[in-house]
Design an enzyme around this catalytic site. Structure first.
Site: not given
Ligand code: 4NP
Length: 156
Positions: A9, A15, A123
């Site tokens: 991800c 995720r 997300d």
């Molecule tokens: P992930 O979610 O891609 O599902 O781990 C996110 C976690 C952190 C961030 C964006 C999406 N961030 O911008 O820090």
């Protein structure tokens, strides 16, 4: 030889840690290497988001010991299957894939479901616990299909 699966991800804290834990729960440990990584470097070394840890725990899966890392070019060569959570992840992984053979390993995870509801695992980072629960169920359904496909193909 173990079969190797990488979940990807953006941040590797919401995720893909869930996808890693869920798929691990559906396959015999000794025959599979199942890992996750993020395309971004924002959270390297961090534990998964507390909300992902909690929702996994609610369904009997412990992801609290995972550590965030960023995907590398050699991951794309090393792993047999690479599942991304959305089309933005897909573009980012394809952009660093070293060759055509590696590119072909990269799949958008919800395409396994064969529904017409769209292929993005939303997300949940800026969302609520319900969003994490929704993500858990989407990934659980997809991982059930992936586990049975991979298991029958490799006949461990
Ligand atoms: P992930 O979610 O891609 O599902 O781990 C996110 C976690 C952190 C961030 C964006 C999406 N961030 O911008 O820090």
């Amino acid at each position: 030889m173990p079969t190797k699966v990488l979940m990807v991800c953006l941040g590797n804290i919401c995720r893909s840690p869930l996808a890693e834990g869920i798929l691990q729960s559906k396959l015999p440990k000794k025959d599979y290497i199942i890992d996750s990584a993020g395309t971004a470097n924002y959270h390297i070394g961090a534990a998964p988001d507390k909300r992902s840890v909690l929702i996994a725990k609610k369904f009997g899966i412990d992801i609290s010991q995972q550590k965030c890392r960023q995907i590398t070019k050699s991951d794309i060569e090393y792993f047999d299957y690479i599942y991304v959570m959305d089309t933005s992840n897909y573009k980012n992984v394809i952009a660093i894939a070293p060759d055509e053979k590696s590119k072909q390993k990269v799949k958008v995870i919800l395409k396994e479901l064969h529904t017409t509801d769209g292929f993005e695992v939303p997300d949940p980072y800026y969302g609520e616990m319900e969003d994490f629960e929704h993500v858990f169920h989407l990934l659980d359904e997809a991982c059930t299909i992936i586990a049975s496909k991979i298991h029958s193909k490799h006949k461990h």
